[in-house]
Design a protein around this motif. Structure first.
Motif, PDB file in Angstrom:
ATOM      1  N   PRO A  81       0.824  -1.240  -0.140  1.00 14.01           N
ATOM      2  CA  PRO A  81       0.089  -0.066   0.003  1.00 14.01           C
ATOM      3  C   PRO A  81       0.954   1.216   0.150  1.00 14.01           C
ATOM      4  N   THR A  82       0.558   2.274  -1.089  1.00 14.08           N
ATOM      5  CA  THR A  82       1.242   3.328  -0.957  1.00 14.08           C
ATOM      6  C   THR A  82       0.454   4.663  -1.040  1.00 14.08           C
ATOM      7  N   GLY A  83       1.000   5.485  -0.209  1.00 12.36           N
ATOM      8  CA  GLY A  83       0.381   6.847  -0.307  1.00 12.36           C
ATOM      9  C   GLY A  83       1.546   7.921  -0.790  1.00 12.36           C
ATOM     10  N   VAL A  84       1.113   8.853  -1.640  1.00 10.23           N
ATOM     11  CA  VAL A  84       2.045   9.765  -2.434  1.00 10.23           C
ATOM     12  C   VAL A  84       1.812  11.053  -1.866  1.00 10.23           C
ATOM     13  N   VAL A  85       3.025  11.585  -1.290  1.00 13.08           N
ATOM     14  CA  VAL A  85       2.962  12.719  -0.707  1.00 13.08           C
ATOM     15  C   VAL A  85       3.713  13.752  -1.951  1.00 13.08           C
ATOM     16  N   VAL A  86       2.914  14.682  -2.367  1.00  9.87           N
ATOM     17  CA  VAL A  86       3.278  15.570  -3.446  1.00  9.87           C
ATOM     18  C   VAL A  86       3.158  16.799  -2.717  1.00  9.87           C
ATOM     19  N   ALA A  87       4.384  17.617  -2.771  1.00 14.39           N
ATOM     20  CA  ALA A  87       4.569  18.899  -1.983  1.00 14.39           C
ATOM     21  C   ALA A  87       5.322  19.962  -2.790  1.00 14.39           C
ATOM     22  N   LYS A  88       5.106  21.109  -2.795  1.00 12.67           N
ATOM     23  CA  LYS A  88       5.783  22.261  -3.370  1.00 12.67           C
ATOM     24  C   LYS A  88       6.943  22.612  -2.522  1.00 12.67           C
ATOM     25  N   ASP A  89       6.703  22.380  -1.310  1.00 15.15           N
ATOM     26  CA  ASP A  89       7.609  22.537  -0.181  1.00 15.15           C
ATOM     27  C   ASP A  89       7.905  21.327   0.382  1.00 15.15           C
ATOM     28  N   GLY A  90       9.331  20.793   0.242  1.00 15.61           N
ATOM     29  CA  GLY A  90       9.750  19.449   0.453  1.00 15.61           C
ATOM     30  C   GLY A  90      10.051  19.302   1.944  1.00 15.61           C
ATOM     31  N   ILE A  91      10.646  20.330   2.521  1.00 13.46           N
ATOM     32  CA  ILE A  91      11.014  20.246   3.742  1.00 13.46           C
ATOM     33  C   ILE A  91       9.731  20.080   4.828  1.00 13.46           C
ATOM     34  N   THR A  92       8.717  21.051   4.221  1.00 11.85           N
ATOM     35  CA  THR A  92       7.767  21.294   5.212  1.00 11.85           C
ATOM     36  C   THR A  92       6.737  19.655   5.257  1.00 11.85           C
ATOM     37  N   ALA A  93       6.796  19.345   4.045  1.00 10.68           N
ATOM     38  CA  ALA A  93       6.204  17.891   3.895  1.00 10.68           C
ATOM     39  C   ALA A  93       6.922  16.842   4.676  1.00 10.68           C
ATOM     40  N   ALA A  94       8.389  16.857   4.609  1.00 13.51           N
ATOM     41  CA  ALA A  94       9.077  15.984   5.289  1.00 13.51           C
ATOM     42  C   ALA A  94       8.813  16.018   6.922  1.00 13.51           C
ATOM     43  N   LYS A  95       8.837  17.340   7.455  1.00 11.18           N
ATOM     44  CA  LYS A  95       8.532  17.930   8.799  1.00 11.18           C
ATOM     45  C   LYS A  95       7.135  17.170   9.214  1.00 11.18           C
ATOM     46  N   VAL A  96       6.185  17.186   8.628  1.00  9.79           N
ATOM     47  CA  VAL A  96       4.666  16.958   8.771  1.00  9.79           C
ATOM     48  C   VAL A  96       4.991  15.411   9.008  1.00  9.79           C
ATOM     49  N   LEU A  97       5.444  14.790   7.891  1.00 13.65           N
ATOM     50  CA  LEU A  97       5.448  13.324   8.016  1.00 13.65           C
ATOM     51  C   LEU A  97       6.359  12.790   9.147  1.00 13.65           C
ATOM     52  N   SER A  98       7.488  13.432   9.485  1.00 10.27           N
ATOM     53  CA  SER A  98       8.305  12.843  10.542  1.00 10.27           C
ATOM     54  C   SER A  98       7.520  12.894  11.873  1.00 10.27           C
ATOM     55  N   ASP A  99       7.138  14.301  12.057  1.00  2.00           N
ATOM     56  CA  ASP A  99       6.287  14.595  13.259  1.00  2.00           C
ATOM     57  C   ASP A  99       5.299  13.565  13.787  1.00  2.00           C
ATOM     58  N   PHE A 100       4.260  13.461  12.332  1.00  2.00           N
ATOM     59  CA  PHE A 100       3.199  12.333  12.509  1.00  2.00           C
ATOM     60  C   PHE A 100       3.750  10.983  12.944  1.00  2.00           C
ATOM     61  N   ALA A 101       4.718  10.629  12.172  1.00  2.00           N
ATOM     62  CA  ALA A 101       5.304   9.129  12.583  1.00  2.00           C
ATOM     63  C   ALA A 101       5.669   9.171  13.996  1.00  2.00           C
ATOM     64  N   LYS A 102       6.446  10.188  14.519  1.00  2.00           N
ATOM     65  CA  LYS A 102       7.079  10.084  15.829  1.00  2.00           C
ATOM     66  C   LYS A 102       5.848   9.732  16.825  1.00  2.00           C
ATOM     67  N   GLU A 103       4.552  10.289  16.542  1.00  2.00           N
ATOM     68  CA  GLU A 103       3.315  10.253  17.146  1.00  2.00           C
ATOM     69  C   GLU A 103       2.631   9.045  17.124  1.00  2.00           C
ATOM     70  N   ASN A 104       2.819   8.179  16.091  1.00  2.00           N
ATOM     71  CA  ASN A 104       1.967   6.997  15.499  1.00  2.00           C
ATOM     72  C   ASN A 104       2.907   5.897  15.370  1.00  2.00           C
ATOM     73  N   ASP A 105       3.872   5.279  16.176  1.00  2.00           N
ATOM     74  CA  ASP A 105       4.552   4.094  16.053  1.00  2.00           C
ATOM     75  C   ASP A 105       5.126   4.181  14.900  1.00  2.00           C
ATOM     76  N   GLN A 106       5.841   5.182  14.290  1.00  2.00           N
ATOM     77  CA  GLN A 106       6.584   5.266  13.205  1.00  2.00           C
ATOM     78  C   GLN A 106       5.917   5.084  11.936  1.00  2.00           C
ATOM     79  N   ARG A 107       4.530   5.312  11.916  1.00  2.00           N
ATOM     80  CA  ARG A 107       3.626   5.237  10.774  1.00  2.00           C
ATOM     81  C   ARG A 107       3.167   6.523  10.327  1.00  2.00           C
ATOM     82  N   PRO A 108       3.086   6.828   9.050  1.00  2.00           N
ATOM     83  CA  PRO A 108       3.436   5.991   8.044  1.00  2.00           C
ATOM     84  C   PRO A 108       5.071   6.175   7.780  1.00  2.00           C
ATOM     85  N   ALA A 109       5.618   4.961   7.342  1.00  2.00           N
ATOM     86  CA  ALA A 109       6.884   4.594   7.031  1.00  2.00           C
ATOM     87  C   ALA A 109       7.114   5.195   5.653  1.00  2.00           C
ATOM     88  N   VAL A 110       8.429   5.980   5.539  1.00  2.00           N
ATOM     89  CA  VAL A 110       8.638   6.574   4.082  1.00  2.00           C
ATOM     90  C   VAL A 110       9.505   5.577   3.441  1.00  2.00           C
TER      91      VAL A 110
END
Length: 167
Positions: A81-110
């Motif tokens: 299963p794949t979710g595609v993150v499409v971002a004009k600001d790659g750093i902000t997208a990476a921050k959101v993914l990273s922060d969310f994963a820290k709060e949710n047992d490292q999910r979603p995995a990149v």
């Protein structure tokens, strides 16, 4: 003779074309494995990404790969299963993914992705998440610029004191 209805094929092509259009404006594309996230968590992830101006699309791997390949971007093989993150600001997208994963047992995995035309892995996405985003960088720069006149005034004052002391 049974076959797939034409409408289904055109629906798939519409998804591919839509994703391809989004990819054309993107600075970054990250692939995530959202296995283990329930509907509530997926909704929260989408909400956070949308708030940051980032698109999150869950699409069949074959369609995602076709969109990526048709957009001219290089991609790795996607599995599961794949979710595609499409971002004009790659750093902000990476921050959101990273922060969310820290709060949710490292999910979603990149699984990996593309940042400014270069392939990136999970470790690189984590490094990007640690960088200041555009607004933070501008704020730091503005703070530096604001400190220059004060440093200049202090240097002048020190020089004045030095000259007065030598008289």
């Amino acid at each position: 003779m049974k076959g797939k209805p034409k409408a289904k094929q055109s629906d798939k092509q519409i998804l591919v074309d839509s994703l391809k259009t989004q990819l054309g404006d993107a600075q970054a594309v990250y692939y995530t494995d959202f296995t283990g996230l329930n509907v509530k968590r997926m909704t929260e992830l989408r909400r956070r990404l949308r708030k940051a101006g980032v698109e999150y699309v869950v699409i069949k791997n074959t369609l995602a790969l076709r969109a990526v390949n048709e957009s001219g971007l290089v991609s790795q093989r996607l599995k599961g299963p794949t979710g595609v993150v499409v971002a004009k600001d790659g750093i902000t997208a990476a921050k959101v993914l990273s922060d969310f994963a820290k709060e949710n047992d490292q999910r979603p995995a990149v699984k990996g992705g593309i940042y400014e035309g270069n392939a990136v892995d999970e470790a690189m996405v984590k490094k990007l998440a640690a960088l200041p985003n555009r607004e933070d960088a501008l704020s730091i720069f503005a703070g530096y610029l604001n400190s220059i006149p004060m440093m200049f005034a202090l240097a002048l004052d020190a020089r004045k004191t030095q000259l007065e002391g030598s008289n």
